[in-house]
Design an enzyme around this catalytic site. Structure first.
Site, PDB file in Angstrom:
ATOM      1  N   ARG A  18      -3.297 -10.470   5.163  1.00 48.12           N
ATOM      2  CA  ARG A  18      -3.764 -10.436   3.871  1.00 48.12           C
ATOM      3  C   ARG A  18      -2.957 -10.015   2.974  1.00 48.12           C
ATOM      4  O   ARG A  18      -2.319  -8.697   3.292  1.00 48.12           O
ATOM      5  CB  ARG A  18      -5.201  -9.547   3.806  1.00 48.12           C
ATOM      6  N   LYS A  54       0.826  -1.071   0.164  1.00 50.13           N
ATOM      7  CA  LYS A  54       0.071   0.112  -0.076  1.00 50.13           C
ATOM      8  C   LYS A  54       0.841   1.134  -0.005  1.00 50.13           C
ATOM      9  O   LYS A  54       2.021   1.038   0.389  1.00 50.13           O
ATOM     10  CB  LYS A  54      -0.924   0.081   1.137  1.00 50.13           C
TER      11      LYS A  54
END
Length: 379
Positions: free
Chosen positions: A358, A324
């Protein structure tokens, strides 16, 4: 005589190595771990009682100047103490007024031990606009990728067909299902669901109903069960549900997100959504603080650092920070260059209470987690 500093991350193992009395190991372990708990809007009477009770057992309560003279009717405070201290206070405050009885119940929940085995949730995208291109797969490639992820160490495979990256737009439910249908049918026909658990990254009832009927067991809802129909369907299949926090929606979520206190704001959000889930008969719940979903870099770092706070709900915590943009904000890097930063965040998250990770890179995470577990096993 020699002395040296040791890590107290796993106190029970250290005390066992010393051959301490078995009955004493549990007592010693409770004295080894320090907690800090932010308490908001306490009645000043409660603050004064709790301060004295905490000091009497060796703990403490940080409060604003003027509490002793009741300058303000309601105040915030930070309770500091070990697990043993919180255990004692949970009993002491049960008989006290000013809302301390409710605090006692919260303290009891906060120190409850919930030890979950770490699980890797691999990401498989069936859409063309996912921010990381290496996670995108068409139905023809799906079988090969699924088998590879299972071999690499995935415990869960999370499949989605709609991007939730900042600025992304929603997709019609029928289009989303059309993107997923062949992959889901392939999973069902090959009985891959007998080898690994499958999760659907969706908040659309039409899609969720279809996949749960095809062997999927988990609903990963970025809206945190905003739709009652998702609650009803999930409950009817007895599915596990991931409740994620997101401020606003993907299209605008990164436009100046603000919180009064991000830990307390998310705590209140999870409390409400857990109650909603239970009202529909959903009891198998996972919480996800939603890294990057309506949060600044500072918000994300605060959540990662204080992740353990959310363990008091008693549910597994999921973290998904894979590649991210927060990594780029810390050290400039393209999406393809962010694996090291991803591993750093996820390993720290495990130390702070996360048990489901995740990620896009299953093999690399499996190796990193196994090494971390081996290091911790020595303590």
């Amino acid at each position: 005589m020699q002395t040296y500093k040791i890590s107290i991350n796993d106190a029970k193992k250290l005390f066992t190595q010393l051959n301490c009395d078995k009955g004493g190991i549990n007592i010693l372990s409770k004295k080894a771990k320090l907690h800090t708990l932010y308490i908001k809007q306490m009645h000043v009477g409660a603050a004064n009682i709790l301060k004295q009770d905490a000091l009497s057992i060796g703990a403490d309560l940080a409060v604003p100047t003027g509490v002793i003279t009741a300058k303000e009717k309601y105040v915030d405070g930070i309770l500091l103490g070990t697990t043993k201290h919180f255990e004692l206070l949970a009993r002491k405050e049960l008989a006290q007024p000013f809302g301390l009885k409710d605090l006692a119940k919260s303290l009891k929940e906060y120190i409850k031990e919930n030890n979950y085995k770490t699980k890797i949730m691999g990401v498989l995208n069936a859409n063309e606009d996912s921010f990381f291109k290496d996670s995108r797969f068409c139905s023809k490639q799906a079988s090969q990728k699924i088998e590879s992820m299972i071999e690499d160490g995935a415990n869960i495979i999370d499949i989605g067909a709609v991007s939730s990256r900042p600025g992304s737009l929603p997709v019609e439910p029928k289009v989303e299902l059309e993107r997923l249908k062949d992959i889901v049918d392939t999973i069902y026909e090959n009985k891959y669901y007998e080898k690994v658990d499958f999760s659907i990254d969706s908040y659309e009832p039409l899609v969720i109903d279809y996949v749960l009927n095809k062997g999927f067991k988990i609903v990963n809802d970025i809206t945190g069960l905003a739709n009652d129909e998702v609650c009803k369907i999930s409950a009817s299949y007895n599915a596990q549900v991931v409740i994620m926090h997101m401020q606003n929606d993907p299209k605008v979520m990164q436009e100046n997100p603000e919180y009064e206190n991000i830990i307390l704001d998310l705590d209140a959000y999870f409390k409400n959504q857990i109650q909603k889930a239970k009202s529909f008969g959903i009891n198998d719940i996972v919480l996800d603080v939603g890294i990057g979903f309506g949060k600044t870099l500072e918000h994300n770092l605060t959540l990662l650092n204080d992740l353990e706070h959310f363990k008091h709900f008693g549910y597994e915590l999921l973290i998904g920070a894979s590649r991210k943009s927060m990594i780029d904000m810390i050290t400039p890097s393209s999406i393809e260059q962010r694996l090291p930063g991803t591993l750093a965040i996820h390993l720290e998250s495990i130390k702070n209470g996360a048990s489901i990770i995740r990620c896009h890179d299953v093999k690399e995470h499996h190796q990193a987690i196994k090494v971390q577990e081996a290091i911790n096993s020595i303590n």
